[in-house]
Design a protein around this motif. Sequence first.
Motif, PDB file in Angstrom:
ATOM      1  N   SER A   1       0.878  -1.153   0.000  1.00 15.39           N
ATOM      2  CA  SER A   1       0.000   0.000   0.000  1.00 15.39           C
ATOM      3  C   SER A   1       0.926   1.215   0.000  1.00 15.39           C
ATOM      4  O   SER A   1       2.082   1.116   0.379  1.00 15.39           O
ATOM      5  N   GLY A   2       0.415   2.350  -0.436  1.00 18.68           N
ATOM      6  CA  GLY A   2       1.267   3.521  -0.634  1.00 18.68           C
ATOM      7  C   GLY A   2       2.012   3.969   0.603  1.00 18.68           C
ATOM      8  O   GLY A   2       2.998   4.695   0.512  1.00 18.68           O
ATOM      9  N   PHE A   3       1.571   3.502   1.774  1.00 15.23           N
ATOM     10  CA  PHE A   3       2.226   3.919   3.012  1.00 15.23           C
ATOM     11  C   PHE A   3       3.659   3.441   3.086  1.00 15.23           C
ATOM     12  O   PHE A   3       4.460   3.964   3.847  1.00 15.23           O
ATOM     13  N   LEU A   4       3.959   2.407   2.307  1.00 16.75           N
ATOM     14  CA  LEU A   4       5.312   1.867   2.314  1.00 16.75           C
ATOM     15  C   LEU A   4       6.323   2.904   1.834  1.00 16.75           C
ATOM     16  O   LEU A   4       7.463   2.930   2.281  1.00 16.75           O
ATOM     17  N   THR A   5       5.876   3.759   0.929  1.00 14.90           N
ATOM     18  CA  THR A   5       6.812   4.739   0.376  1.00 14.90           C
ATOM     19  C   THR A   5       6.445   6.179   0.730  1.00 14.90           C
ATOM     20  O   THR A   5       7.299   7.057   0.692  1.00 14.90           O
ATOM     21  N   ASP A   6       5.170   6.427   1.062  1.00 12.65           N
ATOM     22  CA  ASP A   6       4.767   7.812   1.253  1.00 12.65           C
ATOM     23  C   ASP A   6       5.402   8.426   2.491  1.00 12.65           C
ATOM     24  O   ASP A   6       5.345   7.852   3.559  1.00 12.65           O
ATOM     25  N   GLY A   7       6.023   9.585   2.310  1.00 10.99           N
ATOM     26  CA  GLY A   7       6.635  10.283   3.428  1.00 10.99           C
ATOM     27  C   GLY A   7       8.019   9.780   3.805  1.00 10.99           C
ATOM     28  O   GLY A   7       8.674  10.362   4.649  1.00 10.99           O
ATOM     29  N   VAL A   8       8.472   8.675   3.194  1.00  7.62           N
ATOM     30  CA  VAL A   8       9.792   8.164   3.581  1.00  7.62           C
ATOM     31  C   VAL A   8      10.774   8.123   2.403  1.00  7.62           C
ATOM     32  O   VAL A   8      11.925   7.750   2.575  1.00  7.62           O
ATOM     33  N   LEU A   9      10.318   8.524   1.223  1.00  9.12           N
ATOM     34  CA  LEU A   9      11.177   8.390   0.045  1.00  9.12           C
ATOM     35  C   LEU A   9      12.508   9.119   0.201  1.00  9.12           C
ATOM     36  O   LEU A   9      13.558   8.615  -0.203  1.00  9.12           O
ATOM     37  N   ASP A  10      12.479  10.295   0.810  1.00 12.37           N
ATOM     38  CA  ASP A  10      13.725  11.029   1.002  1.00 12.37           C
ATOM     39  C   ASP A  10      14.678  10.271   1.920  1.00 12.37           C
ATOM     40  O   ASP A  10      15.888  10.255   1.712  1.00 12.37           O
ATOM     41  N   ALA A  11      14.096   9.647   2.941  1.00 10.89           N
ATOM     42  CA  ALA A  11      14.922   8.976   3.945  1.00 10.89           C
ATOM     43  C   ALA A  11      15.579   7.708   3.409  1.00 10.89           C
ATOM     44  O   ALA A  11      16.647   7.321   3.880  1.00 10.89           O
ATOM     45  N   VAL A  12      14.964   7.044   2.430  1.00 15.00           N
ATOM     46  CA  VAL A  12      15.492   5.741   2.017  1.00 15.00           C
ATOM     47  C   VAL A  12      16.380   5.788   0.776  1.00 15.00           C
ATOM     48  O   VAL A  12      17.039   4.819   0.455  1.00 15.00           O
ATOM     49  N   GLY A  13      16.409   6.930   0.096  1.00 17.12           N
ATOM     50  CA  GLY A  13      17.263   7.031  -1.088  1.00 17.12           C
ATOM     51  C   GLY A  13      16.870   6.017  -2.147  1.00 17.12           C
ATOM     52  O   GLY A  13      15.685   5.811  -2.410  1.00 17.12           O
ATOM     53  N   ASP A  14      17.852   5.322  -2.718  1.00 15.84           N
ATOM     54  CA  ASP A  14      17.545   4.439  -3.845  1.00 15.84           C
ATOM     55  C   ASP A  14      16.925   3.113  -3.413  1.00 15.84           C
ATOM     56  O   ASP A  14      16.544   2.303  -4.239  1.00 15.84           O
ATOM     57  N   ALA A  15      16.790   2.876  -2.108  1.00 15.44           N
ATOM     58  CA  ALA A  15      16.125   1.649  -1.648  1.00 15.44           C
ATOM     59  C   ALA A  15      14.651   1.651  -2.018  1.00 15.44           C
ATOM     60  O   ALA A  15      14.019   0.609  -2.068  1.00 15.44           O
ATOM     61  N   GLY A  16      14.090   2.847  -2.281  1.00 19.35           N
ATOM     62  CA  GLY A  16      12.676   2.942  -2.647  1.00 19.35           C
ATOM     63  C   GLY A  16      12.443   2.831  -4.141  1.00 19.35           C
ATOM     64  O   GLY A  16      11.292   2.775  -4.594  1.00 19.35           O
ATOM     65  N   GLU A  17      13.525   2.785  -4.902  1.00 15.33           N
ATOM     66  CA  GLU A  17      13.427   2.735  -6.363  1.00 15.33           C
ATOM     67  C   GLU A  17      12.719   1.465  -6.828  1.00 15.33           C
ATOM     68  O   GLU A  17      13.057   0.369  -6.383  1.00 15.33           O
ATOM     69  N   GLY A  18      11.736   1.628  -7.710  1.00 11.92           N
ATOM     70  CA  GLY A  18      11.116   0.451  -8.319  1.00 11.92           C
ATOM     71  C   GLY A  18      10.001  -0.186  -7.502  1.00 11.92           C
ATOM     72  O   GLY A  18       9.369  -1.136  -7.951  1.00 11.92           O
ATOM     73  N   VAL A  19       9.740   0.309  -6.304  1.00 14.25           N
ATOM     74  CA  VAL A  19       8.643  -0.236  -5.506  1.00 14.25           C
ATOM     75  C   VAL A  19       7.327   0.310  -6.055  1.00 14.25           C
ATOM     76  O   VAL A  19       7.210   1.507  -6.311  1.00 14.25           O
ATOM     77  N   GLU A  20       6.344  -0.553  -6.278  1.00 14.97           N
ATOM     78  CA  GLU A  20       5.065  -0.079  -6.795  1.00 14.97           C
ATOM     79  C   GLU A  20       3.976  -0.205  -5.741  1.00 14.97           C
ATOM     80  O   GLU A  20       3.904  -1.220  -5.043  1.00 14.97           O
ATOM     81  N   THR A  21       3.152   0.834  -5.650  1.00 14.30           N
ATOM     82  CA  THR A  21       2.151   0.859  -4.584  1.00 14.30           C
ATOM     83  C   THR A  21       0.793   1.306  -5.100  1.00 14.30           C
ATOM     84  O   THR A  21       0.701   1.918  -6.165  1.00 14.30           O
ATOM     85  N   THR A  22      -0.249   0.987  -4.325  1.00 19.02           N
ATOM     86  CA  THR A  22      -1.575   1.527  -4.623  1.00 19.02           C
ATOM     87  C   THR A  22      -2.053   2.328  -3.416  1.00 19.02           C
ATOM     88  O   THR A  22      -1.791   1.970  -2.274  1.00 19.02           O
ATOM     89  N   LEU A  23      -2.743   3.428  -3.702  1.00 17.86           N
ATOM     90  CA  LEU A  23      -3.299   4.249  -2.638  1.00 17.86           C
ATOM     91  C   LEU A  23      -4.310   5.225  -3.233  1.00 17.86           C
ATOM     92  O   LEU A  23      -4.405   5.360  -4.444  1.00 17.86           O
ATOM     93  N   HIS A  24      -5.062   5.886  -2.341  1.00 20.00           N
ATOM     94  CA  HIS A  24      -6.041   6.855  -2.818  1.00 20.00           C
ATOM     95  C   HIS A  24      -5.407   8.195  -3.130  1.00 20.00           C
ATOM     96  O   HIS A  24      -6.066   9.141  -3.486  1.00 20.00           O
ATOM     97  N   TYR A  25      -4.108   8.304  -2.927  1.00 20.96           N
ATOM     98  CA  TYR A  25      -3.428   9.546  -3.240  1.00 20.96           C
ATOM     99  C   TYR A  25      -1.988   9.249  -3.608  1.00 20.96           C
ATOM    100  O   TYR A  25      -1.395   8.301  -3.087  1.00 20.96           O
TER     101      TYR A  25
END
Lengths: 406, 288
Positions: free
Chosen positions: A266-290
């Motif tokens: 769900s989008g919470f996996l990446t939302d609000g943390v993308l800056d903190a994780v750098g390239d570890a968040g690259e390529g992760v796909e999520t679904t969310l209402h926003y």
Amino acid sequence: MKKNDQAGYDRREFLRGTTAIAGAAVAGALLPIGTAFAQQAKLKVGLMLPYTGTYAQLGVAITNGFKLAVEERGGKLGGREIEWFTVDDESNPAKAPENVSKLVQRDKVDVVIGTVHSGVVMGMAKVLKESGTLWINPNGGAGAMTGAACAPNFFRTSFSNWQTTHALGKVLKAKGHKNAVFITWKYAAGEEMMEGFKEGFEKEGGKLTKELFVPFPQVEFQALLTEIASIKPDAVVAFFAGGGAAKFLKDYQAAGLKGKIPLYGSGFLTDGVLDAVGDAGEGVETTLHYADGLDTKKDKAFRLAYAKTFKLQPDVYAVQGYDAGQLLAAGPRRRQGQHRRQARHDQGHGSGQDRQPARAVDLVQGAQPGAGHVPAQGGGQGEQGARRGLEGPGGSGARLQDLAFL
Amino acid sequence: MDFAFFLIQLLNGLQYGLLLFLVASGLTLIFGIMGIINLAHGSFYMVGAYLAWSLSSLTGSLTVAILLAIPLTVILGMGLERLLFRHLYQRDHLYQVLLTYGLILVFEELRSLIWGDDVHGVAVPALLNASIPLTENLSYPVYRLAISGVCLLLAAALYLLIQKTRLGMMIRAGASNRDMVQSLGIDIKLIYTLVFALGIALAAFAGMINAPLSSVFRNLGSHVLIICFVVVVIGGIGSVKGAMAASLLIGLAETFGQVLVPEVAGMIVYVLMAVVLVWRPQGLFGKA
């Protein structure tokens, strides 16, 4: 222990109180007689959110969003000044009834805004159902709040947990994944999201091979990451949020799984943390209402205002807070500030019957601008709905009720 | 689970167990030698983690941060022993429990004032920020292996210090008969101060090296404290050897528990403790 947790007045609160009274007295003396008396009573808004712990960042974003919505209306809602009350719920379900009682009984707030953790939401529901205090929930997705445990004074400007992962079934099928492993914290939100995903994925013919749980809020993932590597599923689906999400993404990369087994969530996996994780968040796909990339006028205006005010980029939590503020503002506007708590709603449980505010308010959330900014999309919106926004299986858009509650 | 993955899980369990040993060794040392029940042990772990985070964001290097922070925690330990704990050696355990519980609250509030309540991540040192491929799709983070190495080294050093050095002899003598040691002309007060500071420094050091893995957050100490007491109780109060055995046992139980019976993973450790206590109430290596 935080100051707000203590019953009664402590010194700081007492000082704040007396300063306010003194200030009011001075202001009253300076104002022409009459206007001072014409003022309506202040609207008491109680914020019950996590300001410490794993979800602290989420609580702050929601508060920012809500206050932005109020500021845009000149610091007032329905022409009434606002008096703020704040309680840090620490994402601790055990303290939830006590914490919300502080707002309802001690502070006698008109409306409660909160919270993030689903377990805390259920603790609040009991108290607020009894007191009948207006409640807007800007995040915590416990399904029962708008299902079995719903009440006419309950509203949410967010999601039910199952919705956020249900749409992933479609996404995974489109990618050709036949089986998946779900990993999450062992508490209400994680379990409901897992169920939502399972339902959505199985409907598409997929198979959930294994459910892996970590106690909340622990972040020791090593053993389970090894387990994932040994199962070798087509895909991994995860729910973590805030600090835990950042840690999971980094560990997933460090364990060498990134790039080998695709990661969804769900989008919470990446939302609000993308800056903190750098390239570890690259390529992760999520679904969310926003999502940040939502290309609507309303969203662009919101993002610009938020960034200007807080020198921060907004995330989904800020949006939900902002929409909670908008929802509250819409009530008094329609009722000219009259105090009336009433809402017609479905008490139905499960798919498609979650009550979500829609027509009354021009919310930021919403997958497609053409759909009238409805936060929950009806079923069958297809790939785009699933990827961009939130897809509900039961056509909830048509059942959304008008609001008139304040 | 095939054999390769069984071995990797074994490695996970041992690595987690070694870390537990590092955290718990300070507690068992203070407990066993000085007879002090230190409920604030987890707080020192937390202080270590926060020092690692704040100093490494200041200096840009976790190694420098750790080198700076260790003397600080030793000084903190010596200061606390001189000011507070020294007065309680002859008293009942209840006084120690009250004092150290008070210290937990003080440290939590100080932490909130100084460092705030946010969750922070600590970067893994660049030199160790790599992974070794183990199977086609799994790698092992080098930092975890490095921690295991450090823990093993410290365990060996601790063993040598207590069993093979003159200072260790004095420490052991002090543990069995404090008055006799003192009348033989040994400065037992100084030795107690040193042992206490060592115990505190061990806890804080564990917090420091574990910070990149666990991230840094409020109430960090309370979980650690509970698991430490489990280690000490299972291993036998005051036995460093027992602490090592119990740590490894718990590390393995928790790792395999999470994988094999995820539904009850949260309670496996406590079930294990209950079983050991029924079987050997004094703990695995405790003296009856």
